[in-house]
Write a protein that holds these residues in place. Sequence first.
Motif, PDB file in Angstrom:
ATOM      1  N   VAL A 110       0.847  -1.204   0.000  1.00 56.21           N
ATOM      2  CA  VAL A 110       0.000   0.000   0.000  1.00 56.21           C
ATOM      3  C   VAL A 110       0.878   1.248   0.000  1.00 56.21           C
ATOM      4  O   VAL A 110       0.637   2.189  -0.757  1.00 56.21           O
ATOM      5  CB  VAL A 110      -0.958   0.006   1.212  1.00 56.21           C
ATOM      6  CG1 VAL A 110      -1.594   1.370   1.411  1.00 56.21           C
ATOM      7  CG2 VAL A 110      -2.021  -1.064   1.059  1.00 56.21           C
ATOM      8  N   ARG A 111       1.907   1.259   0.826  1.00 59.04           N
ATOM      9  CA  ARG A 111       2.803   2.424   0.894  1.00 59.04           C
ATOM     10  C   ARG A 111       3.485   2.668  -0.452  1.00 59.04           C
ATOM     11  O   ARG A 111       3.583   3.807  -0.911  1.00 59.04           O
ATOM     12  CB  ARG A 111       3.844   2.217   1.986  1.00 59.04           C
ATOM     13  CG  ARG A 111       3.242   2.202   3.362  1.00 59.04           C
ATOM     14  CD  ARG A 111       4.249   1.846   4.435  1.00 59.04           C
ATOM     15  NE  ARG A 111       3.519   1.497   5.636  1.00 59.04           N
ATOM     16  CZ  ARG A 111       3.878   0.552   6.479  1.00 59.04           C
ATOM     17  NH1 ARG A 111       4.999  -0.128   6.271  1.00 59.04           N
ATOM     18  NH2 ARG A 111       3.155   0.284   7.532  1.00 59.04           N
ATOM     19  N   GLN A 112       3.939   1.593  -1.063  1.00 57.59           N
ATOM     20  CA  GLN A 112       4.588   1.724  -2.363  1.00 57.59           C
ATOM     21  C   GLN A 112       3.617   2.290  -3.400  1.00 57.59           C
ATOM     22  O   GLN A 112       3.934   3.224  -4.135  1.00 57.59           O
ATOM     23  CB  GLN A 112       5.105   0.364  -2.835  1.00 57.59           C
ATOM     24  CG  GLN A 112       5.734   0.416  -4.215  1.00 57.59           C
ATOM     25  CD  GLN A 112       5.773  -0.936  -4.863  1.00 57.59           C
ATOM     26  OE1 GLN A 112       4.754  -1.608  -4.973  1.00 57.59           O
ATOM     27  NE2 GLN A 112       6.962  -1.341  -5.295  1.00 57.59           N
ATOM     28  N   GLN A 113       2.435   1.714  -3.453  1.00 59.76           N
ATOM     29  CA  GLN A 113       1.456   2.141  -4.448  1.00 59.76           C
ATOM     30  C   GLN A 113       0.976   3.568  -4.191  1.00 59.76           C
ATOM     31  O   GLN A 113       0.754   4.336  -5.124  1.00 59.76           O
ATOM     32  CB  GLN A 113       0.271   1.163  -4.476  1.00 59.76           C
ATOM     33  CG  GLN A 113       0.650  -0.215  -4.970  1.00 59.76           C
ATOM     34  CD  GLN A 113       1.217  -0.175  -6.377  1.00 59.76           C
ATOM     35  OE1 GLN A 113       0.557   0.296  -7.303  1.00 59.76           O
ATOM     36  NE2 GLN A 113       2.448  -0.637  -6.557  1.00 59.76           N
ATOM     37  N   TYR A 114       0.832   3.922  -2.922  1.00 57.89           N
ATOM     38  CA  TYR A 114       0.408   5.285  -2.581  1.00 57.89           C
ATOM     39  C   TYR A 114       1.477   6.289  -3.009  1.00 57.89           C
ATOM     40  O   TYR A 114       1.166   7.327  -3.592  1.00 57.89           O
ATOM     41  CB  TYR A 114       0.128   5.395  -1.079  1.00 57.89           C
ATOM     42  CG  TYR A 114      -0.473   6.719  -0.687  1.00 57.89           C
ATOM     43  CD1 TYR A 114      -1.847   6.903  -0.718  1.00 57.89           C
ATOM     44  CD2 TYR A 114       0.327   7.787  -0.288  1.00 57.89           C
ATOM     45  CE1 TYR A 114      -2.414   8.123  -0.368  1.00 57.89           C
ATOM     46  CE2 TYR A 114      -0.234   9.003   0.060  1.00 57.89           C
ATOM     47  CZ  TYR A 114      -1.603   9.161   0.026  1.00 57.89           C
ATOM     48  OH  TYR A 114      -2.160  10.368   0.364  1.00 57.89           O
TER      49      TYR A 114
END
Length: 156
Positions: free
Chosen positions: A136-140
């Motif tokens: 999620v952090r990467q995609q955000y």
Amino acid sequence: MGFDPNEIVTVELDCVGWHAAYTRDITRHQLGELLLKLDDMAEGAVTAPEWPTPEQAYIKAPSISSESEWTKRTADEWHDELDREWYLRHAALLDRMALHDDPEQQGAVTEDAEAVATGLLDMDRAPRHYDARAYVRQQYALWAAEQPYDPWGTSK
């Protein structure tokens, strides 16, 4: 003392979840070729990506209260037409909230963050062995960097 490359050897593969081992007779030469291919595959194996830290991922994110208002308002307006952006931002919001939980005692927010992050993995058809919240952090971070406008209504 050499070996005959045409000598037949038996190879047996047995993996967890298989009903029976896979057995095959091959030549020593074929076995050598197979081992070389496996080595090449291992060298080129896909490794887990480097995940951004929460600080890196959410550096330009709005306050938790602002993002919470956006996700609620958008969910109310769009009803069942929510898109990936909403799910990503919702997952990131829960991840940010869960970061405040005590790591020794996971609370409901942490459990929700894990569940929603896993849902995003599934939505994106990303490998399930990934760390869901790190994903999620990467995609955000990628999403935020690609925005041609300020999605939060603040100046950058």
